[in-house]
Design a protein around this motif. Structure first.
Motif, short mmCIF file in Angstrom:
data_model
loop_
_atom_site.label_atom_id
_atom_site.label_comp_id
_atom_site.label_asym_id
_atom_site.label_seq_id
_atom_site.Cartn_x
_atom_site.Cartn_y
_atom_site.Cartn_z
N GLU A 92 0.86 -1.26 -0.09
CA GLU A 92 0.00 -0.09 0.03
C GLU A 92 0.87 1.30 0.18
OE1 GLU A 92 -2.72 -0.50 3.33
OE2 GLU A 92 -4.28 -0.90 1.74
N ILE A 93 1.84 1.42 0.66
CA ILE A 93 2.85 2.45 0.54
C ILE A 93 3.27 2.54 -0.44
CG2 ILE A 93 5.03 3.32 1.49
CD1 ILE A 93 4.50 1.79 4.19
N ASP A 94 3.80 1.60 -1.31
CA ASP A 94 4.29 1.72 -2.88
C ASP A 94 3.28 2.39 -3.59
OD1 ASP A 94 6.59 0.98 -4.56
OD2 ASP A 94 4.89 -0.25 -5.45
N LYS A 95 1.95 2.30 -3.46
CA LYS A 95 1.14 3.07 -4.41
C LYS A 95 1.08 4.41 -4.22
CE LYS A 95 -2.20 -0.83 -4.08
NZ LYS A 95 -3.40 -1.61 -3.51
N HIS A 96 1.86 5.06 -3.09
CA HIS A 96 1.61 6.36 -2.82
C HIS A 96 2.93 7.21 -3.07
CE1 HIS A 96 -2.23 6.09 -1.03
NE2 HIS A 96 -2.05 5.20 -0.56
N LYS A 97 3.94 6.40 -3.42
CA LYS A 97 5.39 7.03 -3.77
C LYS A 97 5.58 7.94 -4.68
CE LYS A 97 7.26 3.32 -6.46
NZ LYS A 97 8.25 2.19 -6.36
N LYS A 98 4.49 8.02 -5.92
CA LYS A 98 4.83 9.13 -6.76
C LYS A 98 4.10 10.23 -6.71
CE LYS A 98 6.22 5.56 -10.09
NZ LYS A 98 5.88 5.02 -11.62
N ARG A 99 3.17 10.32 -5.54
CA ARG A 99 2.55 11.65 -5.23
C ARG A 99 3.47 12.64 -4.92
NH1 ARG A 99 -2.59 10.06 -1.32
NH2 ARG A 99 -2.32 12.27 -1.12
N GLN A 100 2.98 13.79 -5.46
CA GLN A 100 3.79 15.05 -5.15
C GLN A 100 3.30 15.97 -4.01
OE1 GLN A 100 6.86 15.53 -6.79
NE2 GLN A 100 6.31 13.40 -7.47
N ASP A 101 2.77 15.21 -2.99
CA ASP A 101 2.45 15.93 -1.79
C ASP A 101 3.08 15.39 -0.27
OD1 ASP A 101 1.26 13.36 -1.32
OD2 ASP A 101 -0.55 14.50 -1.75
N SER A 102 2.85 15.55 0.63
CA SER A 102 3.40 15.22 1.84
C SER A 102 3.34 13.64 2.09
CB SER A 102 2.78 15.82 3.30
OG SER A 102 1.32 15.69 3.37
N VAL A 103 2.03 13.13 1.38
CA VAL A 103 1.92 11.80 1.65
C VAL A 103 2.98 10.78 0.73
CG1 VAL A 103 0.42 9.74 0.88
CG2 VAL A 103 -0.71 11.92 2.19
N GLY A 104 3.08 11.38 -0.47
CA GLY A 104 4.08 10.92 -1.29
C GLY A 104 5.64 10.84 -0.82
N PHE A 105 5.90 12.14 0.01
CA PHE A 105 7.21 12.35 0.31
C PHE A 105 7.49 11.34 1.55
CE2 PHE A 105 9.54 14.11 4.00
CZ PHE A 105 10.89 14.35 3.43
N ASN A 106 6.13 11.15 2.46
CA ASN A 106 6.34 10.31 3.64
C ASN A 106 6.36 8.72 3.04
OD1 ASN A 106 6.30 12.14 5.68
ND2 ASN A 106 4.12 12.16 5.79
N ALA A 107 5.67 8.41 2.07
CA ALA A 107 5.93 7.16 1.19
C ALA A 107 7.38 6.82 0.85
CB ALA A 107 4.81 6.96 0.14
N ARG A 108 7.78 7.81 0.08
CA ARG A 108 9.46 7.68 -0.23
C ARG A 108 10.37 7.60 0.87
NH1 ARG A 108 7.06 11.24 -3.72
NH2 ARG A 108 7.78 13.01 -2.86
N LYS A 109 10.08 8.25 1.95
CA LYS A 109 11.16 8.45 3.14
C LYS A 109 11.07 7.09 3.87
CE LYS A 109 12.42 11.23 6.93
NZ LYS A 109 12.33 12.44 7.82
N VAL A 110 9.83 6.45 4.05
CA VAL A 110 9.63 5.38 4.87
C VAL A 110 10.15 4.20 4.15
CG1 VAL A 110 7.19 4.57 4.39
CG2 VAL A 110 8.14 4.10 6.67
N ILE A 111 10.14 4.19 2.74
CA ILE A 111 10.59 3.18 1.85
C ILE A 111 12.10 3.08 2.06
CG2 ILE A 111 11.01 2.27 -0.46
CD1 ILE A 111 8.12 3.22 -1.03
#
Length: 144
Positions: free
Chosen positions: A37-56
């Motif tokens: 589920e986190i992987d699905k959000h990594k390309k977003r250009q908002d704080s959710v996407g930022f957090n997804a990339r950071k936690v990965i």
């Protein structure tokens, strides 16, 4: 204070990528479904996407220290982080076709394996917490 097991929902990682470091000397279990589920959000250009990339990236740094399947120490004075999988312990009325139910099934497997410790599902999703309580899992909201 007795050590606890925390199963952290996707909503928490997407709101605070550093949440892993906030559970003191307790163990964190990450359902495989949460990684998906986190992987699905990594390309977003908002704080959710930022957090997804950071936690990965954080998960990747733990992977370099050891096996996430076996468990990796989070840091000095902290617990371990470990991947968990769903089991057949889910009630018939809940479906493994629903992501939240897969996460709860994973939490039930942690609870069954570590029956001497309290297992708590941490989620920002109120309905997830209600369902967790309904299947005899502890549940908490995540507050930074």
């Amino acid at each position: 204070m007795a050590k606890k097991n925390y199963v952290i929902d996707t909503s928490v990682y997407l709101s605070d990528a550093n949440c892993i470091f906030r559970f003191q000397n307790n163990d964190i279990f990450v359902p495989l479904k949460v990684l998906e589920e986190i992987d699905k959000h990594k390309k977003r250009q908002d704080s959710v996407g930022f957090n997804a990339r950071k936690v990965i990236k954080t998960f990747d740094s733990f992977r370099l220290k050891g096996s996430l399947y076996a468990g990796v120490r989070i840091g000095k004075g902290k617990g371990i982080i470990k991947i968990c999988e769903p089991t057949g312990l889910l009630p018939d009325s809940l479906s493994l076709k629903i992501a939240d139910h897969v996460i709860l099934s994973s939490a039930l497997s942690v609870q069954a394996e570590w029956d001497r410790r309290k297992t708590i599902v941490v989620s920002r999703d109120i309905n997830m917490r209600v369902i967790a309580d309904s299947v005899n899992l502890g549940s908490e909201d995540y507050k930074t």
